[in-house]
Every structure is written in structure tokens, then in C-alpha cells.
Design an enzyme around this catalytic site. Structure first.
Site, PDB file in Angstrom:
ATOM      1  N   VAL A  60       0.838  -1.204   0.000  1.00 45.11           N
ATOM      2  CA  VAL A  60       0.000   0.000   0.000  1.00 45.11           C
ATOM      3  C   VAL A  60       0.873   1.253   0.000  1.00 45.11           C
ATOM      4  O   VAL A  60       0.579   2.233  -0.692  1.00 45.11           O
ATOM      5  CB  VAL A  60      -0.969   0.000   1.194  1.00 45.11           C
ATOM      6  N   ASP A  61       1.953   1.239   0.765  1.00 50.88           N
ATOM      7  CA  ASP A  61       2.886   2.364   0.753  1.00 50.88           C
ATOM      8  C   ASP A  61       3.480   2.559  -0.638  1.00 50.88           C
ATOM      9  O   ASP A  61       3.611   3.691  -1.122  1.00 50.88           O
ATOM     10  CB  ASP A  61       4.013   2.133   1.761  1.00 50.88           C
ATOM     11  N   ILE A  62       3.875   1.456  -1.275  1.00 49.22           N
ATOM     12  CA  ILE A  62       4.483   1.561  -2.605  1.00 49.22           C
ATOM     13  C   ILE A  62       3.474   2.109  -3.616  1.00 49.22           C
ATOM     14  O   ILE A  62       3.780   3.007  -4.410  1.00 49.22           O
ATOM     15  CB  ILE A  62       5.013   0.186  -3.064  1.00 49.22           C
ATOM     16  N   GLY A  68       3.005   5.772  -3.020  1.00 51.50           N
ATOM     17  CA  GLY A  68       4.149   6.523  -3.520  1.00 51.50           C
ATOM     18  C   GLY A  68       4.087   6.707  -5.028  1.00 51.50           C
ATOM     19  O   GLY A  68       4.396   7.788  -5.556  1.00 51.50           O
TER      20      GLY A  68
END
Length: 373
Positions: free
Chosen positions: A168-170, A173
Site C-alpha cells: 500500500v505504501d508503494i 508513492g
């Protein structure tokens, strides 16, 4: 050689992964990225480990190259004014503070845009700047669970599983990169910047694609299918004599080629993909017997020879020795002032005239203080 985005200056107030990953991509593409932390360094990933190399965290190194570093205590009026001076000559601000934090600092979008009307201001939060959950902190693991991603990951026996990386972070980003560049392109005609409000929750839900669409169409809860595909068969892993291989049969012609390869004459019910999906368990049981007869490498060679998409399930040792990735410059080496020689994953962006460059190793807190303050 100048990078594609070498005309941009980005102030990076973000920590952990989503924001730093976004700004590292800009740095790889040539942008001037200034990482702004509290005195002593406030990016939590500096302390996440092991592993550490000479006290430097592998996690931190993974998302912070091609950046310069300054430290500012944004709770103080003096350092708020220093930040505002930088804003006046910058193109982008990225932060991932909780909703309301930048307002407390007096560094919210409405304030900063009076100093620089061309500013693109990107906030990354767990749930966005609006809605009933806007004030809650957001973490990748939690959002994987809330978004449905864990509900469709794993098997019926395993129960919900998170992915092996902070996906989810990737994704967030990457969405931040897309949104910022869209705003910059629009600025070239309007002359004005704008604010981006990115939510980890929104980005996670957007990744449900066909599974989410299927639920919206049918109202049927999707199942966890492990290494099989919900709508195609055979499209899964198979155990081999010495490991595992992925076989991705997407057409009837490929299925016929697979049957010929294993010398099997399938019954009529397997002639169409719909039939194969309906009779998946029987199909898998039959093919599994054949696949165990050869090694993974032997199957990969044989399957590719007849045009069937496939690939080995690789260990990290195999991955880092893969000639394809070496040919694509996906493993790089940099010199870090404290960690020494560090190995990193390279950028997947391959531009012909303005290729990515690896100019700066991930900085220590305040490495470039005298240049900017």
C-alpha cells in the site's frame, strides 16, 4: 547529463515509505530533493532493523538515495521561517504528517501558496483530509486489512494474509508521483500550483481492480485462492521435482500446447477456459502429477519452447544472480559515508535521452545544512 526532472526542486517532509519512495523516484529522475527532518533525524526507518550496516538501516537506505538532508524544528518560529524561504524557490512539497499537523506549524497549503502560487503541495495520510476517519494514523498493514487486500490474499485454510512488502505504501508513492507530475504539467499552462490529497486507504482500494469489479457486479464475496487465478485456469504454481513453477495459460491454444507437452488428452469439459475454471480441482490434480516429474528449470525450458507463459518461483539468491536483471542494471552499488559500500535495487525507469542517475547515497541527518540554511 541532466535528468528528465532536473529543473525541479522538491521539499520532502515525509518519513517511512510512501512519501520517501515517491521523492526518491523524483531524485532518480534528476530532481533536486531536500529531505527535511527534525534535528537528529526524524525518519523512523533510520532505526528499523536489523539488518544494519555500520549502524545504518537497510530499510532507510531502500527509499532515500538522491536526496540532500537538512534538519529543522518546525515547532519553532525561526525554523518555520527558514522552511518558508525554501518554499519560495521550490516546486513541490511532500509531507505525510497526520491531518492538521501542517496547519499547527503554520505551513498548510493556503499559507504556503501565498508565498509561491506555483507550488504543488502533496499530503499523504492514512485516510485522506476528509471523511470520518481523517484524523486517524494510517499504516500499511492496517490498510491492507481494511481495503480487502488481505481478504483475497492467502488460501481458505490460511485465512487473510498480508503481502510480503508494504504494497500500500508503494502504490501510494507511485500515485503521488503520478499526481504531482500531472499537477506540474497543468501548471505549465495555468501558471498555478495545486494541492494533492492522497490517502493510503484510497490507493489500496484502487488496486482491487478486477476482483473489486467482480464484487460490484455480482455482490458475491471473493475467495482467497492462494496461487490460483479467480477467472483463468490453469494459471497457478505447480510443484516440480526441485521447486515450483508458475504456469500462466491464458488462451485455448496455450492449453492445447500444454496438453501436448505432457502427452495428455483432456476430456471435453476442459476445452474452454470457463470449463477449466469450473473443473479447476480436477485439472490441477491431473497436471500436478505431470509437473512433479521434471525440475523447475526443465519445465521452464520446455514451456517457453512451445510458447506457454511461465517462470520459476525464485529465491532471493536466484533473483540477485538473474542475468536478465543484471542486463537491466537493476542492482546498483553506492558509497555511503557511514555504512560504506551499499547495494541497492536500481530504478526500473529506462529513459533513452535522460536516463536515471544515482548521484547521492541516502544522506545522514543535516548533511547539507550549510548549503541550504
Amino acid at each position: 547529463m541532466q535528468g528528465a526532472l532536473s529543473n525541479l526542486r522538491i521539499l520532502d517532509l515525509s518519513r517511512v515509505l510512501a512519501g520517501p519512495y515517491c521523492t526518491m523516484i523524483f531524485g532518480d529522475l534528476g530532481a533536486e530533493v531536500i529531505k527535511v527532518e527534525a534535528p537528529g533525524g526524524s525518519d523512523e526507518t533510520r532505526h528499523w532493523g536489523p539488518p544494519f550496516q555500520n549502524g545504518v538501516s537497510a530499510y532507510y537506505l531502500s527509499a532515500n538515495r538522491n536526496k540532500e538532508s537538512i534538519t529543522l524544528d518546525l515547532r519553532t518560529t525561526e525554523d518555520q521561517e527558514q522552511f518558508k524561504k525554501l518554499v519560495a524557490t521550490s516546486d513541490v512539497v511532500v509531507h505525510n504528517f497526520k491531518t492538521g499537523t501542517m496547519e499547527k506549524f503554520g505551513l498548510d497549503y493556503d499559507t504556503l501558496t501565498t508565498l509561491n502560487p506555483r507550488l504543488v503541495y502533496c499530503s499523504i495520510t492514512g485516510f485522506g483530509e476528509t471523511g470520518p476517519l481523517k484524523d486517524l494514523p494510517g499504516y500499511d498493514f492496517i490498510l491492507q486489512g481494511m481495503s480487502g487486500l488481505m481478504q483475497i490474499t492467502g488460501t481458505e485454510e490460511s485465512g487473510p494474509q498480508k503481502m510480503g512488502v508494504a504494497i500500500v505504501d508503494i502504490l501510494t508513492g507511485l500515485y503521488a508521483c503520478i499526481g504531482i507530475q500531472a499537477a506540474l504539467l497543468e501548471r505549465s499552462t495555468s501558471g498555478r500550483g495545486q494541492r494533492l490529497d492522497l490517502s493510503l486507504y484510497d490507493c489500496a482500494v484502487s488496486s482491487l481492480v478486477n476482483i473489486g469489479s467482480s464484487y460490484l457486479m455480482t455482490g458475491v464475496e471473493p475467495k482467497r485462492r492462494g496461487n490460483t487465478h479467480a477467472q483463468i485456469a490453469p494459471y497457478q504454481t505447480f510443484d516440480t521435482k526441485d521447486g515450483s513453477v508458475i504456469v500462466a495459460v491464458g488462451t485455448n491454444a496455450q492449453f492445447i500446447a500444454l496438453c501436448s507437452l505432457v502427452n495428455w488428452s483432456p476430456p471435453e469439459e476442459f476445452e474452454t477456459n470457463a470449463g477449466r475454471v469450473e473443473n479447476r480441482d480436477t485439472l490441477t490434480a491431473v497436471l500436478s502429477l505431470y509437473m512433479k516429474e521434471r525440475t523447475t528449470a526443465a519445465w521452464v525450458d520446455a514451456l517457453r519452447e512451445v510458447g506457454i507463459p511461465c517462470g520459476p518461483v525464485q529465491t532471493f539468491e536466484q533473483l540477485t544472480n538473474d542475468p536478465q536483471l543484471h542486463a537491466r542494471d537493476m542492482w546498483i552499488t553506492q558509497q555511503h559515508k557511514r555504512a560504506g559500500t551499499i547495494q541497492q535495487i536500481g530504478s526500473p525507469l529506462k529513459l533513452s535521452r535522460t536516463p536515471v542517475t544515482y548521484r547521492l547515497a541516502p544522506p545522514e541527518p543535516g548533511d547539507h545544512q550549510t548549503k541550504w540554511i
